[in-house]
Write an enzyme that holds these catalytic residues in place. Structure first.
Site, PDB file in Angstrom:
ATOM      1  N   TRP A 293      -4.653  -7.848   3.931  1.00 56.81           N
ATOM      2  CA  TRP A 293      -3.687  -8.854   3.510  1.00 56.81           C
ATOM      3  C   TRP A 293      -3.498 -10.235   4.480  1.00 56.81           C
ATOM      4  CZ3 TRP A 293      -2.254  -4.217   5.280  1.00 56.81           C
ATOM      5  CH2 TRP A 293      -1.046  -4.331   6.445  1.00 56.81           C
TER       6      TRP A 293
ATOM      7  N   ASP B 115      -8.553  -2.637   3.162  1.00 58.27           N
ATOM      8  CA  ASP B 115      -7.327  -3.089   2.159  1.00 58.27           C
ATOM      9  C   ASP B 115      -6.420  -4.084   3.036  1.00 58.27           C
ATOM     10  OD1 ASP B 115      -4.891  -3.051   0.718  1.00 58.27           O
ATOM     11  OD2 ASP B 115      -4.475  -1.267   0.998  1.00 58.27           O
TER      12      ASP B 115
ATOM     13  N   SER C 174       0.784  -1.059   0.116  1.00 57.90           N
ATOM     14  CA  SER C 174      -0.038   0.064  -0.044  1.00 57.90           C
ATOM     15  C   SER C 174       0.974   1.108  -0.207  1.00 57.90           C
ATOM     16  CB  SER C 174      -0.791   0.152   1.498  1.00 57.90           C
ATOM     17  OG  SER C 174      -1.780  -1.254   1.307  1.00 57.90           O
TER      18      SER C 174
ATOM     19  N   CYS D  29      -7.046  -1.255   7.053  1.00 51.01           N
ATOM     20  CA  CYS D  29      -6.262  -1.838   6.417  1.00 51.01           C
ATOM     21  C   CYS D  29      -4.939  -2.586   7.498  1.00 51.01           C
ATOM     22  CB  CYS D  29      -5.100  -0.653   6.015  1.00 51.01           C
ATOM     23  SG  CYS D  29      -3.867  -1.304   4.808  1.00 51.01           S
TER      24      CYS D  29
END
Length: 744
Positions: free
Chosen positions: A717, A715, A474, A670
């Site tokens: 992961w 966002d 990011s 995130c």
């Protein structure tokens, strides 16, 4: 006056001709072939090139009509792939090869972006199209599948195909028979939504599915899901194609590629040898090159510094890359892709096991054994060293299928048994390879023994080991504040897996960047060592400058267009990266006189004095934004109870409810997808219940509606590693390539 003008033009034209002739006749000296022609060591070829050397780099114009190509090359089954990091492409290639070798099918693989998909209506009804599709991020297609997706799925109307005149105008694909396998991750809300929506659309348009849709879950075992699906799939395909499934051939392996080595004399005649370039640059007069996944930009790193304090037990990098003059643009919330190389210790270890140590600099080329196939795994001609260092991902654990294939080449009876066991037994493979995160070289060394070698056909290696792919981060800056540079924030990954605590696993990309950081700051040797100089040293700038190959992938993770709307951001650890860009963005708007809404960041770290990212920046950035604040959760601060961001959300639930519900604000998350993001989602549901007086069912629906309206964005992961060793500090969280999203 006119005579003088004519004379000047004549002289200019004559000069241009002479200069052009000089460049042509001395182009090798001026541009350099990249090959050391003084090398005296003879290179014994495995097989001499069948074509003249100067034709190696010839560019063949491709057709976009896949149906015509199938007809010309006598193919009946085509395997399309939508792939971001190469896994879907690898699965498509494996299926195509298995179809040819075991069932005598006439197959080909195809990149979705290379062909016109509006020709699907012309595929003969006795042919078959197989789609292997990864889902990226929050239900998005991969880069190479975007055009296909927009044509087939995005619109509400029936998409246009090539014929245009059908018995049933709503069902233009009645001739199409298809097979579908999707790659995703159940941690994400929109698990495998790309393949599911493609299937739904195909069926609406009259196509017929052969066999069941397959789905692979990367949060479990993607490879095992794929292997268990494909056997039943082949039965259905054989039935459709009129083939006896049980009569499938199990004969000798058929090579996909042919390897040809060059002698020293032949190398001198080559126009170019590739040493890590991604592709042959395309020079067009008057045009600026486009930088993307196939043609990255070598960006100078203008700033590289440690983002944690010296007392922290982890390393975190803040880097800024210069994009001046590249034409690259970005917005806060986008992702930067970084191309790493393999560590030198992995290159040397695998070369030693394969018996290639003495011929690492031998020049070779690769060609397809199937004349109909034109795509190669990497640019050629090149060297063994370059293949192992730059082109194939030898750092990642090899697949179970590949381990099983190597049984034939085992150098001893004991090794044969181990290859067979790890290739067939899921649990043995999981413990010894997957969870241990052992590289290919380490895995082979464990099986055959230290210091021993084994002969593996190099064509099998490049066929079975995926190509190195970019890792995504990011972006931690705003183009409004930094139009000519992109910032990234990454923890350097190294940890000891619980199943092999005596070994250390190193993240490929973050340790590559750590080597760049060490060179820039002249801070001494960094282990493991990476060769960061690039092709022919092109990435080194002076005594302590370095470039890295990058490109930008645009994202839907964006601030609201109306800056006056409030935003709540949840970003523990390096999850704060895009929010640094968001806050820079809003700070710039405020400086320019725009009304900017409340900007609240929930940040989490271990200790305020060690890993509090950008602590000194926040006050300056937020001073002009009314209602801006950072709310911090500390999980290992001495004398303070362990606190995470969801605990802080609970403490400030009235503020969150006011900004999101009453003022129509936006909510962003995130960070870790598996734990943190789920708990934050649950916490917001709880806030809707306690502050909004909703039932759990109504609150859950409310939060889902926020997502549907684009007011709840993620966002996120996965950590990309198995459970850590008992020493919890040995397994730092890192910004790694994202899975379902940056997927396959």
């Amino acid at each position: 006056m006119s005579d003088a003008v004519i004379d000047t033009l004549d002289i200019a034209i004559l000069g241009a001709v002479l200069v052009g002739s000089g460049i042509y006749w001395f182009k090798d000296k001026l541009l350099g072939s990249g090959v050391n022609s003084s090398t005296k060591q003879p290179l014994v070829p495995m097989q001499k090139p069948s074509a003249p050397a100067l034709k190696i780099n010839k560019v063949v114009k491709k057709t976009r009509d896949f149906v015509q190509k199938m007809k010309e090359t006598d193919k009946t089954v085509i395997f399309f792939y939508g792939s971001q990091t190469g896994t879907a492409e690898d699965y498509a290639a494996r299926l195509a090869k298995e179809g040819t070798q075991r069932y005598n099918l006439k197959t080909m693989t195809a990149d979705l972006e290379d062909y016109d998909m509006n020709l699907l209506d012309t595929l003969p009804s006795d042919h078959l199209a197989v789609f292997v599709l990864a889902t990226y991020g929050e239900g998005e297609p991969t880069d190479n599948a975007v055009d296909f997706w927009e044509h087939l799925v995005s619109g509400e109307d029936v998409p246009e195909f090539s014929i245009g005149d059908y018995e049933d105008s709503d069902k233009p694909l009645t001739n199409l028979h298809f097979v579908l396998f999707g790659l995703g991750n159940k941690t994400y809300e929109h698990y495998n939504s790309v393949c599911r929506r493609v299937e739904e659309r195909f069926m609406q348009l009259g196509a017929s599915r052969i066999g069941d849709r397959g789905e692979g879950d990367d949060d479990g075992s993607l490879e095992e899901d794929f292997l268990s699906w494909k056997d039943d799939m082949w039965k259905a395909v054989c039935d459709f194609m009129g083939i006896d499934f049980f009569a499938g051939s199990t004969g000798p392996r058929q090579a996909t590629y042919k390897i040809q080595e060059y002698t020293a004399e032949e190398v001198k005649e080559l126009k170019k040898v590739y040493h890590g370039e991604h592709q042959e640059p395309k020079f067009m007069l008057g045009s600026r090159p486009t930088y993307d996944s196939k043609n990255p930009f070598a960006a100078p790193i203008s700033v590289s510094r440690g983002a944690f304090s010296a007392t922290a037990d982890r390393s975190c990098l803040h880097m800024e890359v210069d994009i001046s003059g590249s034409g690259i643009t970005y917005q806060a919330g986008d992702h930067i892709a970084i191309w790493p190389v393999n560590a030198e210790q992995e290159v040397e270890k695998l070369a030693k096991v394969l018996g290639l140590t003495d011929k690492l600099d031998t020049v070779l080329t690769v060609s397809n054994t199937d004349p109909a196939s034109t795509k190669l795994p990497f640019p050629v001609p090149t060297t063994y060293r370059t293949v192992l260092r730059n082109y194939i991902d030898i750092t990642a654990p090899p697949s179970r299928g590949f381990i099983g294939q190597l049984t034939t080449f085992a150098p001893s009876e004991e090794a044969t048994k181990t290859f067979a066991l790890w290739g067939q037994d899921k649990e043995a493979f999981r413990i010894n390879v997957a969870d241990a995160r052992r590289s290919l070289g380490t895995t082979l060394e464990k099986i055959i023994g230290p210091g021993k070698t084994m002969e593996i056909p190099f064509d099998l290696l490049i066929e079975s080991v995926p190509r190195i792919q970019a890792r995504y981060y990011s972006i931690s800056s705003s183009a409004k504040a930094h139009p000519t540079s992109i910032h990234l924030t990454a923890v350097v990954l190294n940890y000891k897996p619980s199943v092999a605590p005596e070994e250390t696993v190193y993240g490929l990309a973050t340790n590559f960047l750590h080597n760049c950081h060490g060179y820039i700051n002249q801070s001494g040797a960094v282990e493991p060592k990476y060769e960061i100089s690039g092709p022919r040293g092109a990435h080194i700038i002076g005594d302590h400058g370095v470039k890295v190959p990058i490109y930008v992938r645009h994202s839907n993770f964006k601030l609201p267009r109306n800056a006056a709307l409030p935003v709540v951001m949840i970003g523990p650890g390096t999850g704060v990266a895009p929010f640094r860009g968001f806050i820079q963005d809003r700070a710039q708007d405020a400086k320019n006189g725009k009304k900017v809404g409340a900007t609240v960041l929930f940040f989490g770290c271990r200790r305020e004095d060690e890993d509090y990212l950008y602590k000194d920046e926040w006050p300056e950035l937020m001073k002009d934004i009314e209602g801006a604040q950072v709310i911090t959760a500390l999980s290992r601060q001495p004398g303070v109870a362990k606190t995470y961001v969801q605990h802080k959300m609970d403490e400030h639930k009235e503020l969150i409810w006011d900004l999101i519900h009453k003022q129509g604000g936006y909510f962003y998350v995130c960070g870790d997808a598996k734990n943190m993001a789920r708990e934050v989602n649950h916490k917001l549901i709880e806030i809707a219940m306690s502050c909004g007086g909703m039932t759990e069912e109504k609150a859950t629906t409310y939060v889902k509606e926020l997502r549907g309206r684009g007011r709840y964005e993620e966002d996120v992961w996965l950590s990309g590693k198995p459970p850590a060793a008992p020493n919890k500090d040995a397994a730092p969280i890192a910004r790694l390539e994202k899975e379902q999203g940056h997927g396959k």
